[in-house]
Design an enzyme around this catalytic site. Sequence first.
Site, mmCIF file in Angstrom:
data_model
loop_
_atom_site.group_PDB
_atom_site.id
_atom_site.type_symbol
_atom_site.label_atom_id
_atom_site.label_comp_id
_atom_site.label_asym_id
_atom_site.label_seq_id
_atom_site.Cartn_x
_atom_site.Cartn_y
_atom_site.Cartn_z
ATOM 1 N N ASN A 118 0.834 -1.207 0.000
ATOM 2 C CA ASN A 118 0.000 0.000 0.000
ATOM 3 C C ASN A 118 0.871 1.261 0.000
ATOM 4 O O ASN A 118 0.672 2.174 -0.800
ATOM 5 C CB ASN A 118 -0.905 -0.008 1.232
ATOM 6 C CG ASN A 118 -1.864 1.171 1.259
ATOM 7 O OD1 ASN A 118 -2.721 1.307 0.388
ATOM 8 N ND2 ASN A 118 -1.716 2.048 2.245
ATOM 9 N N THR A 144 8.564 9.873 8.637
ATOM 10 C CA THR A 144 8.453 9.759 10.093
ATOM 11 C C THR A 144 9.828 9.851 10.745
ATOM 12 O O THR A 144 10.832 9.414 10.171
ATOM 13 C CB THR A 144 7.765 8.425 10.480
ATOM 14 O OG1 THR A 144 7.868 8.243 11.887
ATOM 15 C CG2 THR A 144 8.390 7.225 9.807
ATOM 16 N N SER A 179 9.839 -1.086 12.694
ATOM 17 C CA SER A 179 8.683 -1.941 12.359
ATOM 18 C C SER A 179 8.604 -2.014 10.840
ATOM 19 O O SER A 179 9.221 -1.205 10.131
ATOM 20 C CB SER A 179 7.380 -1.343 12.904
ATOM 21 O OG SER A 179 7.024 -0.190 12.149
ATOM 22 N N TYR A 181 6.125 -1.124 9.190
ATOM 23 C CA TYR A 181 5.551 0.166 8.796
ATOM 24 C C TYR A 181 6.659 1.214 8.648
ATOM 25 O O TYR A 181 6.765 1.895 7.621
ATOM 26 C CB TYR A 181 4.511 0.658 9.820
ATOM 27 C CG TYR A 181 4.433 2.162 9.833
ATOM 28 C CD1 TYR A 181 3.860 2.848 8.764
ATOM 29 C CD2 TYR A 181 5.011 2.917 10.867
ATOM 30 C CE1 TYR A 181 3.845 4.234 8.726
ATOM 31 C CE2 TYR A 181 5.009 4.291 10.838
ATOM 32 C CZ TYR A 181 4.424 4.953 9.766
ATOM 33 O OH TYR A 181 4.429 6.320 9.717
ATOM 34 N N LYS A 185 8.381 3.558 5.189
ATOM 35 C CA LYS A 185 8.693 4.986 5.033
ATOM 36 C C LYS A 185 10.124 5.179 4.528
ATOM 37 O O LYS A 185 10.408 6.100 3.767
ATOM 38 C CB LYS A 185 8.527 5.711 6.376
ATOM 39 C CG LYS A 185 7.103 5.736 6.885
ATOM 40 C CD LYS A 185 6.252 6.644 6.041
ATOM 41 C CE LYS A 185 4.944 6.953 6.690
ATOM 42 N NZ LYS A 185 4.052 7.759 5.859
HETATM 43 P P1 NAD Z 1 -4.687 7.923 9.212
HETATM 44 O O1 NAD Z 1 -4.688 6.439 9.065
HETATM 45 O O2 NAD Z 1 -5.619 8.564 10.166
HETATM 46 O O3 NAD Z 1 -4.934 8.586 7.767
HETATM 47 C C1 NAD Z 1 -4.421 8.056 6.582
HETATM 48 C C2 NAD Z 1 -5.491 8.209 5.512
HETATM 49 O O4 NAD Z 1 -4.979 7.705 4.272
HETATM 50 C C3 NAD Z 1 -6.761 7.419 5.842
HETATM 51 O O5 NAD Z 1 -7.902 8.233 5.708
HETATM 52 C C4 NAD Z 1 -6.743 6.283 4.816
HETATM 53 O O6 NAD Z 1 -8.045 5.873 4.445
HETATM 54 C C5 NAD Z 1 -5.968 6.886 3.669
HETATM 55 N N1 NAD Z 1 -5.248 5.907 2.826
HETATM 56 C C6 NAD Z 1 -4.407 4.924 3.234
HETATM 57 N N2 NAD Z 1 -3.932 4.243 2.181
HETATM 58 C C7 NAD Z 1 -4.477 4.810 1.069
HETATM 59 C C8 NAD Z 1 -4.367 4.555 -0.324
HETATM 60 N N3 NAD Z 1 -3.607 3.555 -0.805
HETATM 61 N N4 NAD Z 1 -5.061 5.336 -1.191
HETATM 62 C C9 NAD Z 1 -5.840 6.351 -0.722
HETATM 63 N N5 NAD Z 1 -5.985 6.636 0.586
HETATM 64 C C10 NAD Z 1 -5.302 5.872 1.473
HETATM 65 O O7 NAD Z 1 -3.168 8.342 9.518
HETATM 66 P P2 NAD Z 1 -2.620 9.732 10.075
HETATM 67 O O8 NAD Z 1 -2.362 9.580 11.511
HETATM 68 O O9 NAD Z 1 -3.453 10.834 9.567
HETATM 69 O O10 NAD Z 1 -1.212 9.780 9.341
HETATM 70 C C11 NAD Z 1 -1.090 10.411 8.069
HETATM 71 C C12 NAD Z 1 0.334 10.272 7.567
HETATM 72 O O11 NAD Z 1 1.226 10.901 8.476
HETATM 73 C C13 NAD Z 1 0.797 8.834 7.411
HETATM 74 O O12 NAD Z 1 1.576 8.715 6.243
HETATM 75 C C14 NAD Z 1 1.646 8.608 8.638
HETATM 76 O O13 NAD Z 1 2.636 7.656 8.388
HETATM 77 C C15 NAD Z 1 2.231 9.977 8.886
HETATM 78 N N6 NAD Z 1 2.550 10.220 10.305
HETATM 79 C C16 NAD Z 1 1.564 10.172 11.250
HETATM 80 C C17 NAD Z 1 1.882 10.396 12.587
HETATM 81 C C18 NAD Z 1 0.863 10.345 13.690
HETATM 82 O O14 NAD Z 1 1.243 10.476 14.862
HETATM 83 N N7 NAD Z 1 -0.416 10.177 13.393
HETATM 84 C C19 NAD Z 1 3.212 10.682 12.926
HETATM 85 C C20 NAD Z 1 4.188 10.718 11.933
HETATM 86 C C21 NAD Z 1 3.844 10.492 10.611
HETATM 87 N N1 USQ Z 2 4.134 3.100 23.965
HETATM 88 C C1 USQ Z 2 3.944 2.826 25.293
HETATM 89 N N2 USQ Z 2 2.673 2.581 25.716
HETATM 90 C C2 USQ Z 2 1.595 2.613 24.884
HETATM 91 C C3 USQ Z 2 1.800 2.920 23.524
HETATM 92 C C4 USQ Z 2 3.089 3.158 23.094
HETATM 93 O O1 USQ Z 2 4.887 2.797 26.084
HETATM 94 O O2 USQ Z 2 0.485 2.359 25.335
HETATM 95 C C5 USQ Z 2 5.494 3.386 23.483
HETATM 96 C C6 USQ Z 2 5.955 2.492 22.352
HETATM 97 O O3 USQ Z 2 6.532 1.296 22.814
HETATM 98 C C7 USQ Z 2 6.959 3.391 21.628
HETATM 99 C C8 USQ Z 2 6.406 4.795 21.870
HETATM 100 O O4 USQ Z 2 5.487 4.690 22.947
HETATM 101 O O5 USQ Z 2 8.190 3.326 22.252
HETATM 102 C C9 USQ Z 2 5.687 5.365 20.683
HETATM 103 O O6 USQ Z 2 4.659 4.488 20.254
HETATM 104 P P1 USQ Z 2 3.410 5.052 19.429
HETATM 105 O O7 USQ Z 2 2.454 3.938 19.219
HETATM 106 O O8 USQ Z 2 2.924 6.298 20.044
HETATM 107 O O9 USQ Z 2 4.121 5.526 18.059
HETATM 108 P P2 USQ Z 2 4.729 4.731 16.826
HETATM 109 O O10 USQ Z 2 4.409 3.290 16.853
HETATM 110 O O11 USQ Z 2 6.163 5.119 16.708
HETATM 111 O O12 USQ Z 2 3.941 5.349 15.599
HETATM 112 C C10 USQ Z 2 3.341 6.654 15.614
HETATM 113 C C11 USQ Z 2 2.429 6.725 14.415
HETATM 114 C C12 USQ Z 2 3.251 6.580 13.133
HETATM 115 C C13 USQ Z 2 4.346 7.617 13.132
HETATM 116 C C14 USQ Z 2 5.191 7.546 14.389
HETATM 117 C C15 USQ Z 2 6.140 8.716 14.509
HETATM 118 O O13 USQ Z 2 1.421 5.705 14.482
HETATM 119 O O14 USQ Z 2 2.408 6.745 12.011
HETATM 120 O O15 USQ Z 2 5.190 7.407 12.011
HETATM 121 O O16 USQ Z 2 4.331 7.646 15.543
HETATM 122 S S1 USQ Z 2 7.669 8.251 15.226
HETATM 123 O O17 USQ Z 2 7.410 7.652 16.532
HETATM 124 O O18 USQ Z 2 8.478 9.427 15.292
HETATM 125 O O19 USQ Z 2 8.246 7.235 14.340
#
Ligand code: NAD
Ligand code: USQ
Length: 382
Positions: A118, A144, A179, A181, A185
């Site tokens: 994806n 990320t 991970s 995931y 990235k």
């Molecule tokens: P989210 O899952 O809430 O939103 C992602 C959206 O993309 C969803 O609405 C989903 O339906 C859509 N999507 C996924 N695959 C698709 C595809 N193939 N075609 C069209 N639509 C698709 O996630 P989010 O928390 O909003 O994160 C958005 C982006 O930011 C992600 O790329 C994530 O890796 C990055 N990011 C998020 C965080 C965080 O803390 N939430 C932190 C760092 C980076």
């Molecule tokens: N953690 C806990 N307890 C919890 C949940 C998480 O201790 O209940 C810890 C995890 O082990 C980890 C840290 O908190 O060490 C962060 O975990 P998280 O689930 O908040 O974040 P992560 O898995 O890294 O992913 C999230 C988003 C992802 C984004 C990333 C940014 O889901 O899309 O890319 O944050 S970063 O962490 O900078 O890679």
Amino acid sequence: MRIIVAGGDGFCGWPTALYLSKQGHDVTIVDNLARRKIDEELHSNSVTPIASLEDRVAKWKEVTGNEIRTFIGDLNHYDFLREVFRQVKPEAFVHFAEQRSAPYSMIDREHAAYTQTNNVIGNLNVLYAIKEFAPECHLIKLGTMGEYGTPNIDIEEGYIEIEHKGRKDTLPYPKQPGSFYHLSKVHDSHNIMFACKIWGIRATDLNQGIVYGLHTEETKLDPMLVNRVDYDGVFGTALNRFANQAAIGHDITVYGSGGQTRAFLNIEDTVRCVEIAAENPADNGEFRVFNQFTEWFSVQELADRVQKIAHEEGLDTQVKKIENPRIENEDHYYNAVNTKLRDLGLEPHLLTDDVIRDILLTAVEHKDRIIAENVLPSITWK
Ligand code: NAD
Ligand code: USQ
């Protein structure tokens, strides 16, 4: 500017689409609604009751007079993406549309393969669509901070100068993702860098930290514009998840020792960072990397802060260390650079007690929607 927000129905994408629309940009959302389907698969939900995408954009038009176009479809379907590019002719493509949960990507082979297909192929399609149909379009890609992992040296913004056997070069900063995931990235970043080099397209990789909060000025305009908030053990992220645990009197779950340190930012800064990137595009052929975060905290520190506010609000919750379901460093050095977005004008919203209280009280308001059995982690790396 004509801006596509891919993933515009998601947690970061929805408030970003509204914010850019409010600033006067011509915004188009592209989303395949995969995130809503994953809620069904996991028998989970957003704490806040979110309206359908159709109703959300209709309400936005009613409230502001601004139209946001929507295309429901998958970036992995190139015929669909080609048609979107043909109709919109984007000047910027903001790419949030990926599977973003680390635990989801670690469920089993199928989920790892889905995540990487994806994300990596979707992003590759975007690169080809830019090359073929909008070569001047600026790709603003959400990466990320987790691409870097937790090295025992300072984390630079994308590149590091290395001296080796008397010679020097500036090279991509080493990646140690945690991970499948996070690995997707890293693969995306490599593909974007290569595409910029060979085709001369322009891109900014926003290496974003963990996003907390939910409201922005725009999502607060009407209850139907509310943002989603994840709390479960799969999509809930530290801080937002802790506040939701506290709201139902559940223990705040610190994995392992709690010394894991991560970079964070408020959702209000996410939307502004994207605007800054759009208004200051990369040059043709440039692959630019910004570290998009404002502060860093250890997991233990955050848990303690949420607990303190929860107690002030009369909620009985304890911080509990549980066995870490992940394989990650729990006690490590962390010092990351984040000057590029600030130099371009970012004024951070820092994590105050009131911000934590706001997340907590929103969770309390909707606590009947929290499914208690989803709160503990259910997926391990082992
Ligand atoms: P989210 O899952 O809430 O939103 C992602 C959206 O993309 C969803 O609405 C989903 O339906 C859509 N999507 C996924 N695959 C698709 C595809 N193939 N075609 C069209 N639509 C698709 O996630 P989010 O928390 O909003 O994160 C958005 C982006 O930011 C992600 O790329 C994530 O890796 C990055 N990011 C998020 C965080 C965080 O803390 N939430 C932190 C760092 C980076
Ligand atoms: N953690 C806990 N307890 C919890 C949940 C998480 O201790 O209940 C810890 C995890 O082990 C980890 C840290 O908190 O060490 C962060 O975990 P998280 O689930 O908040 O974040 P992560 O898995 O890294 O992913 C999230 C988003 C992802 C984004 C990333 C940014 O889901 O899309 O890319 O944050 S970063 O962490 O900078 O890679």
